[in-house]
Write a protein that holds these residues in place. Sequence first.
Motif, mmCIF file in Angstrom:
data_model
loop_
_atom_site.group_PDB
_atom_site.id
_atom_site.type_symbol
_atom_site.label_atom_id
_atom_site.label_comp_id
_atom_site.label_asym_id
_atom_site.label_seq_id
_atom_site.Cartn_x
_atom_site.Cartn_y
_atom_site.Cartn_z
ATOM 1 N N GLN A 21 0.830 -1.197 0.000
ATOM 2 C CA GLN A 21 0.000 0.000 0.000
ATOM 3 C C GLN A 21 0.865 1.248 0.000
ATOM 4 O O GLN A 21 0.549 2.235 -0.653
ATOM 5 N N GLU A 22 1.977 1.218 0.741
ATOM 6 C CA GLU A 22 2.847 2.384 0.824
ATOM 7 C C GLU A 22 3.994 2.276 -0.187
ATOM 8 O O GLU A 22 4.509 1.179 -0.450
ATOM 9 N N ASP B 52 -0.104 12.675 -0.571
ATOM 10 C CA ASP B 52 -0.476 11.563 0.305
ATOM 11 C C ASP B 52 0.743 10.949 0.978
ATOM 12 O O ASP B 52 0.669 10.492 2.126
ATOM 13 N N ILE B 53 1.858 10.900 0.269
ATOM 14 C CA ILE B 53 3.075 10.331 0.847
ATOM 15 C C ILE B 53 3.497 11.106 2.093
ATOM 16 O O ILE B 53 4.044 10.533 3.037
ATOM 17 N N TYR C 238 1.621 6.098 8.384
ATOM 18 C CA TYR C 238 2.819 5.499 8.974
ATOM 19 C C TYR C 238 2.701 5.301 10.483
ATOM 20 O O TYR C 238 3.703 5.123 11.167
ATOM 21 N N ARG C 239 1.485 5.318 11.007
ATOM 22 C CA ARG C 239 1.303 5.179 12.446
ATOM 23 C C ARG C 239 1.694 3.790 12.946
ATOM 24 O O ARG C 239 1.956 3.606 14.132
ATOM 25 N N HIS C 240 1.703 2.801 12.054
ATOM 26 C CA HIS C 240 2.065 1.445 12.450
ATOM 27 C C HIS C 240 3.572 1.264 12.586
ATOM 28 O O HIS C 240 4.034 0.241 13.094
ATOM 29 N N LEU C 241 4.358 2.243 12.127
ATOM 30 C CA LEU C 241 5.813 2.166 12.218
ATOM 31 C C LEU C 241 6.290 2.818 13.502
ATOM 32 O O LEU C 241 5.818 3.890 13.868
ATOM 33 N N SER C 242 7.245 2.175 14.178
ATOM 34 C CA SER C 242 7.754 2.742 15.430
ATOM 35 C C SER C 242 8.437 4.079 15.185
ATOM 36 O O SER C 242 8.417 4.960 16.039
ATOM 37 N N GLU D 245 10.874 6.976 9.627
ATOM 38 C CA GLU D 245 11.314 5.620 9.289
ATOM 39 C C GLU D 245 10.931 5.280 7.855
ATOM 40 O O GLU D 245 11.730 4.718 7.097
ATOM 41 N N ALA D 246 9.697 5.622 7.476
ATOM 42 C CA ALA D 246 9.236 5.337 6.123
ATOM 43 C C ALA D 246 10.065 6.075 5.087
ATOM 44 O O ALA D 246 10.461 5.513 4.061
#
Length: 487
Positions: free
Chosen positions: A332-333, A360-361, A367-371, A376-377
């Motif tokens: 998705q990303e 959108d990027i 990116y809330r699921h990434l620590s 990080e993304a």
Amino acid sequence: MDITLKGDKKIDDIPSLKTKALRINLNENIYGTFAEIGAGQETVRHFFRAGGASGTIAKAMSAYDKSFSDAVYGVEKDGRYVTEARLLKMLKYEISLIEERITRDKHPNKMFFSFANTVTTIDFAKQFKGHGWVGLRYQVEPDQDYNEITLHLRFKETDARLQQETLGVLGTNLIYGAFYKYNEPKKLLRYLYDHLDKDQIEIDTINFSGPIFENVDNRLMSLQLVKNGMTDAVMFDPDGNNVLPARVLYKKNILALRGSYRPVTKVNMDMFHKSYDMFIKENKVDENNTKVIFEITLSNLRAQGEIDEQDFLDRAKLLCSLGQTVLISNFQEYYKLVEYFSQYTKNRMGLAMGVNNLVDIFDEKYYRHLSGGILEAFGKLFFKDLRVYLYPMTNENGLLMDSENLKVHPRMKELYKFFKYNGKVVDITDYDQTILSVFSREVLRMIANNEPGWETMLPEGVSNLIKQKCLFSCVSDQSVEEPKKIN
């Protein structure tokens, strides 16, 4: 009679590996050979242990030594052994031996098969987890032409012995499914994972051929691999054939374009041509070593709910008709797409996209699921030598939007400036101004309502293909709604 208690739930009754092998062995007409290279004779072991194998197994062999293998099957042009070409050569050679040595006049009811695999397991340093090709060439009627199933796998386990055992399970599932589930190829795919977990093995390419599979579209089978979680991405070439992504992308410069392509429009192709012209002029980019990928995400295919397989095939046919290589992914990303490409190449990469996609990027919610959140993304997205080629758009007020005046969230403004200043985002300036108002969803709406004029919004030849094949012509009002934005 089995006892059923109140509250019992119905569960799938998956045959054991011994049951599968024994059923094959007890059929007096199934007869063939096993040729396994690189990971032991793990598949045939299940058939030997099940019992009754003497009437089924004509021969089992492992040509481990490369010189001996070359003496049996010949030398590959590229000098490699774990390849599709090697697998196909093994299958055909072993079948030819059976036909030469077992005469039909004495065995009129025999259904011949050859099972083969050529595999490399994990290395001692545990840097390369291993991969391989597995295939079956077989008959379901004695006087029928041969059918064929070939697949490519990647091991996920980090122990060679475990990988060997996994290979044996997969091979047994394949042989059993090929003979007893061939009438339901989608289910056959799922049955390949009987007694296996998705974290043990990945199947990223599969092809069916032969008389019993004449109505099987291999692109649709590719879609099932992603849909079932067997792999994250599959690829097919302009001829519609499933191809191994690693072979297409290995050490290539890659330019990727993500879109819905429902249908492909002049904007899509203008974005491709103009970004490609810019990309091949970049430092260290060799045009002869560059691959362009048109990508469709699974989440895009699900934008209207469940995946419409015919709609997917319609998009694929249009892109293939334009000579493009298509990637169907579960990414998705964008950063996941770049990570995927990075498995196969360290060369230059480019992403061509519209202004709304870039906005959108820079939206933190993705990116809330990434620590490490968006940082990080972005580290994964831009740590390689990657550049974004930005195609402009006009907003609702008719104002032209490009990298200079696009609007990102105030908290992201300085981060955006950093990437813009360092040349990671560049504008496509030589664009066709007359087509900026063309949108796929508007074209699709016009097709659905039988309105005139949509043909001029599409690349040459595409409108004729849509009319001839009746593509996108039977869509509901719901299916032409604007899909959810996906970064």
